[in-house]
Design an enzyme around this catalytic site. Structure first.
Site, PDB file in Angstrom:
ATOM      1  N   ASN A  13       0.892  -1.165   0.000  1.00 11.20           N
ATOM      2  CA  ASN A  13       0.000   0.000   0.000  1.00 11.20           C
ATOM      3  C   ASN A  13       0.927   1.212   0.000  1.00 11.20           C
ATOM      4  OD1 ASN A  13      -1.736   2.086   0.456  1.00 11.20           O
ATOM      5  ND2 ASN A  13      -2.309   1.468   2.534  1.00 11.20           N
ATOM      6  N   LYS A  15       0.258   4.273  -0.291  1.00 10.11           N
ATOM      7  CA  LYS A  15      -0.299   5.490   0.327  1.00 10.11           C
ATOM      8  C   LYS A  15      -0.041   6.695  -0.588  1.00 10.11           C
ATOM      9  CE  LYS A  15       0.085   3.187   4.718  1.00 10.11           C
ATOM     10  NZ  LYS A  15       0.164   3.258   6.159  1.00 10.11           N
ATOM     11  N   HIS A  98      -9.324   1.476   4.787  1.00  8.26           N
ATOM     12  CA  HIS A  98      -8.043   1.687   5.461  1.00  8.26           C
ATOM     13  C   HIS A  98      -8.241   2.672   6.615  1.00  8.26           C
ATOM     14  CE1 HIS A  98      -3.936   2.728   6.350  1.00  8.26           C
ATOM     15  NE2 HIS A  98      -3.605   1.599   5.764  1.00  8.26           N
ATOM     16  N   GLU A 100      -6.522   5.008   7.661  1.00  6.89           N
ATOM     17  CA  GLU A 100      -6.248   6.420   7.345  1.00  6.89           C
ATOM     18  C   GLU A 100      -7.451   7.059   6.650  1.00  6.89           C
ATOM     19  OE1 GLU A 100      -2.543   5.611   5.403  1.00  6.89           O
ATOM     20  OE2 GLU A 100      -1.729   5.000   7.345  1.00  6.89           O
ATOM     21  N   GLU A 170      -5.331  -4.658  10.495  1.00  9.86           N
ATOM     22  CA  GLU A 170      -4.307  -3.640  10.713  1.00  9.86           C
ATOM     23  C   GLU A 170      -4.590  -2.883  12.005  1.00  9.86           C
ATOM     24  OE1 GLU A 170      -2.334  -2.594   6.650  1.00  9.86           O
ATOM     25  OE2 GLU A 170      -3.831  -1.114   7.149  1.00  9.86           O
ATOM     26  N   GLY A 176       2.755   2.462  10.667  1.00  5.88           N
ATOM     27  CA  GLY A 176       3.720   3.542  10.482  1.00  5.88           C
ATOM     28  C   GLY A 176       4.425   3.945  11.768  1.00  5.88           C
ATOM     29  N   SER A 216       3.544  -2.087  10.189  1.00  2.57           N
ATOM     30  CA  SER A 216       4.993  -2.195  10.396  1.00  2.57           C
ATOM     31  C   SER A 216       5.548  -3.580  10.074  1.00  2.57           C
ATOM     32  CB  SER A 216       5.378  -1.764  11.818  1.00  2.57           C
ATOM     33  OG  SER A 216       4.989  -0.415  12.043  1.00  2.57           O
TER      34      SER A 216
HETATM   35  P1  13P Z   1       3.213   0.405   7.583  1.00  2.00           P
HETATM   36  O1  13P Z   1       3.711  -0.909   7.018  1.00  2.00           O
HETATM   37  O2  13P Z   1       3.975   1.598   7.065  1.00  2.00           O
HETATM   38  O3  13P Z   1       3.104   0.361   9.073  1.00  2.00           O
HETATM   39  O4  13P Z   1       1.734   0.599   7.024  1.00  2.00           O
HETATM   40  C1  13P Z   1       0.826  -0.441   7.132  1.00  2.00           C
HETATM   41  C2  13P Z   1      -0.389  -0.081   6.387  1.00  2.00           C
HETATM   42  O5  13P Z   1      -1.126   0.818   6.749  1.00  2.00           O
HETATM   43  C3  13P Z   1      -0.676  -0.825   5.166  1.00  2.00           C
HETATM   44  O6  13P Z   1      -1.943  -0.542   4.700  1.00  2.00           O
END
Ligand code: 13P
Length: 255
Positions: A13, A15, A98, A100, A170, A176, A216
């Site tokens: 992903n 982002k 997601h 976010e 997640e 992150g 992560s």
């Molecule tokens: P990270 O791997 O950067 O923690 O992000 C995970 C994520 O949100 C994947 O959708």
């Protein structure tokens, strides 16, 4: 026991990262490193990078996904992109729900359900994200949160359509932050999601259902997370932006 019934799926992903030129360069770097993968490999990229990604992945084993889609086919929704438009471009995967999107852009369980429905209606495979905030984990309501997010998103989804849904667990506190869930924490929730699928559908559907962990995940911890019975893959943020790291995770999932 049933892990052999499922093919692992490693999805990046990206982002809000990478210009089209950078997307092409990154995919060209990833391609040879994952060419012999024994798992499905997906890159979910910003809308603006989709054409570049579709072009760069042609003839390879890498599939392309979007990071969101709107629930309506078309209309007055400034700034949005419909599942129908994505399908017309040749996009095969889409992420819905997601954290976010839920946290910063007002997505709710109901809009996540509607986006998921639109993606399914357009023949795409959905990576549906669920997960709890830290305060919810501390309140011991992780399972309630994840079960409720999952149940609402799957309302109206048939058993046949379930073949085109992947759930990515997640935990928001692990995204992150460099703070990965332990393999046991990931397994506990991924297993609960599979049990919920059995409850809502049946054991056969649950046995072949793909549940990913995200938060992560990286080259160093992928092996342990992916060795768990109910962790069938990963949704990778930061580490998906570095070809060697992403390839290492794909390799771990191919074992
Ligand atoms: P990270 O791997 O950067 O923690 O992000 C995970 C994520 O949100 C994947 O959708």
């Amino acid at each position: 026991m049933n892990k052999s019934l499922r093919k692992a799926v490693i999805a990046g992903n990206w982002k809000m990262n990478k210009t089209p030129a950078e997307a092409t360069a990154l995919i060209n770097e990833i391609k040879p490193l994952v060419a012999d993968a024994d798992c499905d490999v997906v890159v979910c990229v910003p809308y603006i990078d989709l054409f570049a990604a579709l072009e760069a992945t042609k003839g390879s084993n890498i599939k392309v996904g979007a990071e969101n889609c709107h629930w309506a086919a078309s209309g007055a929704f400034t700034g949005e992109v419909s599942a129908e438009m994505l399908k017309a471009c040749g996009v095969e995967y889409v992420i819905t729900g997601h954290s976010e999107r839920r946290t910063y852009f007002g997505d709710t369980d109901v809009t996540v359900r509607d986006r998921t429905r639109a993606a399914l209606d357009n023949g795409m495979t959905v990576i549906l994200c669920v997960g709890e905030y830290l305060e919810q984990r501390e309140q011991n309501i992780t399972m309630e949160v994840v079960r409720s997010q999952t149940k609402i998103a799957l309302a109206g989804v048939s058993k046949e359509e379930l073949d085109r849904i992947i759930i990515a667990y997640e935990p928001v506190w692990a995204i992150g932050t460099g703070k990965t869930a332990t393999a046991d924490q990931a397994e506990e929730v991924c297993k609960a999601i599979r049990e919920l699928i059995a409850e809502l559908y049946d054991q056969e559907a649950a046995d072949k259902f793909v549940v990913q962990y995200g938060g992560s995940m990286n080259a160093a911890n992928a092996d342990e997370l992916l060795s768990k019975e109910d962790v069938d893959g990963g949704l990778i943020g930061g580490a998906a932006l570095k070809a060697p790291d992403f390839a290492a995770i794909v390799k771990a999932a191919s074992k």
